[in-house]
Design a protein around this motif. Sequence first.
Motif, PDB file in Angstrom:
ATOM      1  N   ARG A 223      -0.838   6.175 -13.394  1.00 38.46           N
ATOM      2  CA  ARG A 223       0.571   6.258 -13.805  1.00 38.46           C
ATOM      3  C   ARG A 223       1.514   5.888 -12.660  1.00 38.46           C
ATOM      4  O   ARG A 223       2.546   5.245 -12.889  1.00 38.46           O
ATOM      5  CB  ARG A 223       0.874   7.661 -14.318  1.00 38.46           C
ATOM      6  CG  ARG A 223       0.127   8.009 -15.591  1.00 38.46           C
ATOM      7  CD  ARG A 223       0.635   9.306 -16.194  1.00 38.46           C
ATOM      8  NE  ARG A 223      -0.157   9.706 -17.351  1.00 38.46           N
ATOM      9  CZ  ARG A 223       0.211  10.629 -18.236  1.00 38.46           C
ATOM     10  NH1 ARG A 223       1.373  11.260 -18.072  1.00 38.46           N
ATOM     11  NH2 ARG A 223      -0.562  10.928 -19.256  1.00 38.46           N
ATOM     12  N   ILE A 224       1.174   6.308 -11.444  1.00 39.60           N
ATOM     13  CA  ILE A 224       1.993   5.934 -10.285  1.00 39.60           C
ATOM     14  C   ILE A 224       2.036   4.412 -10.163  1.00 39.60           C
ATOM     15  O   ILE A 224       3.101   3.810  -9.995  1.00 39.60           O
ATOM     16  CB  ILE A 224       1.430   6.556  -8.983  1.00 39.60           C
ATOM     17  CG1 ILE A 224       1.581   8.074  -9.018  1.00 39.60           C
ATOM     18  CG2 ILE A 224       2.137   5.967  -7.759  1.00 39.60           C
ATOM     19  CD1 ILE A 224       0.825   8.778  -7.905  1.00 39.60           C
ATOM     20  N   GLN A 225       0.866   3.795 -10.247  1.00 42.58           N
ATOM     21  CA  GLN A 225       0.796   2.337 -10.157  1.00 42.58           C
ATOM     22  C   GLN A 225       1.675   1.665 -11.202  1.00 42.58           C
ATOM     23  O   GLN A 225       2.381   0.697 -10.909  1.00 42.58           O
ATOM     24  CB  GLN A 225      -0.645   1.862 -10.352  1.00 42.58           C
ATOM     25  CG  GLN A 225      -1.401   1.614  -9.064  1.00 42.58           C
ATOM     26  CD  GLN A 225      -2.724   0.929  -9.331  1.00 42.58           C
ATOM     27  OE1 GLN A 225      -3.515   1.398 -10.147  1.00 42.58           O
ATOM     28  NE2 GLN A 225      -2.966  -0.160  -8.635  1.00 42.58           N
ATOM     29  N   ALA A 226       1.629   2.182 -12.413  1.00 39.03           N
ATOM     30  CA  ALA A 226       2.388   1.573 -13.502  1.00 39.03           C
ATOM     31  C   ALA A 226       3.888   1.616 -13.227  1.00 39.03           C
ATOM     32  O   ALA A 226       4.601   0.618 -13.408  1.00 39.03           O
ATOM     33  CB  ALA A 226       2.073   2.284 -14.821  1.00 39.03           C
TER      34      ALA A 226
ATOM     35  N   LEU B 185       0.874  -1.168   0.000  1.00 39.52           N
ATOM     36  CA  LEU B 185       0.000   0.000   0.000  1.00 39.52           C
ATOM     37  C   LEU B 185       0.913   1.221   0.000  1.00 39.52           C
ATOM     38  O   LEU B 185       1.657   1.448   0.951  1.00 39.52           O
ATOM     39  CB  LEU B 185      -0.906   0.005   1.228  1.00 39.52           C
ATOM     40  CG  LEU B 185      -1.852   1.208   1.369  1.00 39.52           C
ATOM     41  CD1 LEU B 185      -2.841   1.258   0.206  1.00 39.52           C
ATOM     42  CD2 LEU B 185      -2.587   1.162   2.704  1.00 39.52           C
ATOM     43  N   PHE B 186       0.866   1.988  -1.079  1.00 37.43           N
ATOM     44  CA  PHE B 186       1.750   3.140  -1.242  1.00 37.43           C
ATOM     45  C   PHE B 186       0.934   4.409  -1.013  1.00 37.43           C
ATOM     46  O   PHE B 186      -0.007   4.698  -1.752  1.00 37.43           O
ATOM     47  CB  PHE B 186       2.341   3.129  -2.650  1.00 37.43           C
ATOM     48  CG  PHE B 186       3.332   4.224  -2.935  1.00 37.43           C
ATOM     49  CD1 PHE B 186       4.274   4.610  -1.986  1.00 37.43           C
ATOM     50  CD2 PHE B 186       3.345   4.847  -4.176  1.00 37.43           C
ATOM     51  CE1 PHE B 186       5.195   5.612  -2.253  1.00 37.43           C
ATOM     52  CE2 PHE B 186       4.261   5.847  -4.462  1.00 37.43           C
ATOM     53  CZ  PHE B 186       5.185   6.228  -3.495  1.00 37.43           C
ATOM     54  N   VAL B 187       1.298   5.167   0.033  1.00 35.90           N
ATOM     55  CA  VAL B 187       0.525   6.333   0.454  1.00 35.90           C
ATOM     56  C   VAL B 187       1.452   7.544   0.505  1.00 35.90           C
ATOM     57  O   VAL B 187       2.520   7.489   1.118  1.00 35.90           O
ATOM     58  CB  VAL B 187      -0.110   6.121   1.840  1.00 35.90           C
ATOM     59  CG1 VAL B 187      -0.945   7.330   2.241  1.00 35.90           C
ATOM     60  CG2 VAL B 187      -0.948   4.847   1.864  1.00 35.90           C
TER      61      VAL B 187
ATOM     62  N   GLU C 262      -1.201  -0.955  -4.455  1.00 33.39           N
ATOM     63  CA  GLU C 262      -2.338  -0.034  -4.449  1.00 33.39           C
ATOM     64  C   GLU C 262      -1.839   1.330  -3.969  1.00 33.39           C
ATOM     65  O   GLU C 262      -0.928   1.400  -3.141  1.00 33.39           O
ATOM     66  CB  GLU C 262      -3.460  -0.546  -3.549  1.00 33.39           C
ATOM     67  CG  GLU C 262      -4.049  -1.885  -3.979  1.00 33.39           C
ATOM     68  CD  GLU C 262      -4.811  -1.824  -5.295  1.00 33.39           C
ATOM     69  OE1 GLU C 262      -5.130  -0.706  -5.744  1.00 33.39           O
ATOM     70  OE2 GLU C 262      -5.097  -2.890  -5.873  1.00 33.39           O
ATOM     71  N   VAL C 263      -2.454   2.388  -4.484  1.00 38.04           N
ATOM     72  CA  VAL C 263      -1.950   3.745  -4.266  1.00 38.04           C
ATOM     73  C   VAL C 263      -3.025   4.641  -3.664  1.00 38.04           C
ATOM     74  O   VAL C 263      -4.197   4.586  -4.075  1.00 38.04           O
ATOM     75  CB  VAL C 263      -1.468   4.357  -5.596  1.00 38.04           C
ATOM     76  CG1 VAL C 263      -1.025   5.810  -5.402  1.00 38.04           C
ATOM     77  CG2 VAL C 263      -0.336   3.535  -6.196  1.00 38.04           C
TER      78      VAL C 263
ATOM     79  N   MET D  38      -7.401   7.320  -5.339  1.00 35.63           N
ATOM     80  CA  MET D  38      -7.131   5.984  -4.817  1.00 35.63           C
ATOM     81  C   MET D  38      -7.234   4.988  -5.970  1.00 35.63           C
ATOM     82  O   MET D  38      -8.124   5.094  -6.813  1.00 35.63           O
ATOM     83  CB  MET D  38      -8.150   5.585  -3.740  1.00 35.63           C
ATOM     84  CG  MET D  38      -8.117   6.425  -2.485  1.00 35.63           C
ATOM     85  SD  MET D  38      -9.427   5.941  -1.318  1.00 35.63           S
ATOM     86  CE  MET D  38      -8.843   4.333  -0.816  1.00 35.63           C
ATOM     87  N   SER D  39      -6.338   4.038  -5.989  1.00 37.47           N
ATOM     88  CA  SER D  39      -6.452   2.980  -6.985  1.00 37.47           C
ATOM     89  C   SER D  39      -7.628   2.071  -6.628  1.00 37.47           C
ATOM     90  O   SER D  39      -8.153   2.106  -5.511  1.00 37.47           O
ATOM     91  CB  SER D  39      -5.154   2.177  -7.054  1.00 37.47           C
ATOM     92  OG  SER D  39      -4.796   1.688  -5.777  1.00 37.47           O
ATOM     93  N   GLU D  40      -8.036   1.262  -7.569  1.00 36.45           N
ATOM     94  CA  GLU D  40      -9.289   0.508  -7.436  1.00 36.45           C
ATOM     95  C   GLU D  40      -9.320  -0.414  -6.220  1.00 36.45           C
ATOM     96  O   GLU D  40     -10.346  -0.554  -5.560  1.00 36.45           O
ATOM     97  CB  GLU D  40      -9.518  -0.313  -8.709  1.00 36.45           C
ATOM     98  CG  GLU D  40     -10.881  -0.981  -8.774  1.00 36.45           C
ATOM     99  CD  GLU D  40     -11.118  -1.651 -10.101  1.00 36.45           C
ATOM    100  OE1 GLU D  40     -11.987  -2.535 -10.170  1.00 36.45           O
ATOM    101  OE2 GLU D  40     -10.416  -1.306 -11.087  1.00 36.45           O
ATOM    102  N   GLY D  41      -8.191  -1.032  -5.910  1.00 35.40           N
ATOM    103  CA  GLY D  41      -8.175  -1.985  -4.800  1.00 35.40           C
ATOM    104  C   GLY D  41      -7.614  -1.437  -3.505  1.00 35.40           C
ATOM    105  O   GLY D  41      -7.377  -2.188  -2.552  1.00 35.40           O
TER     106      GLY D  41
END
Length: 392
Positions: free
Chosen positions: A345-348, A268-270, A360-361, A373-376
């Motif tokens: 883009r962060i997720q990628a 989990l990236f916050v 997840e971001v 927030m990303s989907e999950g």
Amino acid sequence: MEKYQLRSGFTTGTCAAVAAKAAAAMLLTGNPLQHMKLVTPKGTEADLPLFRVVLNDQEAACGVQKDAGDDPDVTHQAFVFASVGHFYGDEKEALKTCYRYDLENGSPLFLTAGEGIGWVTKPGLSCPIGLPAVNPVPRAMIFQGVEEARREAGFEGPLIITISMPEGKKLAEKTFNSKLGIVGGLSILGTTGIVNPMSEEALTATIRLELHMKAVAGERKVILTPGNYGEAFIKEALCLSMSEGVTCSNFIGEAFTMAREDRFKEILFVGHIGKLIKVAGGVYNTHSKHGDRRMEILWDCVSSVIPDSQRLEKEILSANTMEEASKILKEYNILEPVMKEVVHRIQAHVSRWSGGIHVEVVTFSTTYGILGMSEGAQEMISHFATREEDRE
């Protein structure tokens, strides 16, 4: 103008070894000393003054005040004490709380910890669980210094060495020790015996150690955040504990690479949008010395969401902060779709750096709270919250 050369200092390991060698020499000769010399593993000679000398028939003790040079070390000017006494106890019993040093032809030396030195409670460190947090190199320095004093005095009996730092427990609150499972005080550290001003290598080594400790403990899910803003948001807005997290500073790409090496499966990236917008542009290290480009990256995200707008482009590129830019996007009623693109883009990028770890971001601003927030992400947040409840 001539560049100022940062001043180096001595590690807590060197201070402990000098104090221990001096205490052993005083005990075995009966002569009080005012200073003691010792050669560090790097080959530099330390000739340090002694403080608060105590000497009697059974024990000698003294302290050395640490000088960390120009490094912002929490132990700078703290006192490291060593006492050395004759050992009369049960050797097997002593091994429960002591390190042991043996020569082929001689009695053993024992090393333990007193006030302010931490004790190891978790696996993954270079010290066994249940023993003092005195790392291998300073441990060897202490034993070698005391053995040298014992040999010079012509003494062959067993001795016990106790290292202490009265300020250690309080100073440990400013370190990562509690996260690493070191309780009760500070670690005695050092690999060269010399403190060089804090480097990027030292910071990344700390991040690597924290991640590795979690991996050794069997953790496969972790929270990563760049810094203080993220930590506060995780605690206050997401209601999660940073016991699950690692602070990675500007070394975001490195942290995800390290997580891959330690085989984490979910992250989990916050982080605050001011930092994470750079990650959306593929910036591996977000320190300003590597460039800014925040508004350019943001505009690239905006332009992929809405038709070209010269007016909006000018406003975005002229913004001084991401808080200001977020306000502009909100006024244009496009904050949500733009942040969706930013998060994507962060997720990628972080997924690529981590070798495909499920990431997840969550990104936020101090003005608007969660921006994207990303989907999950919510599901992963709930997972961490449930784990915390189970521990309670």
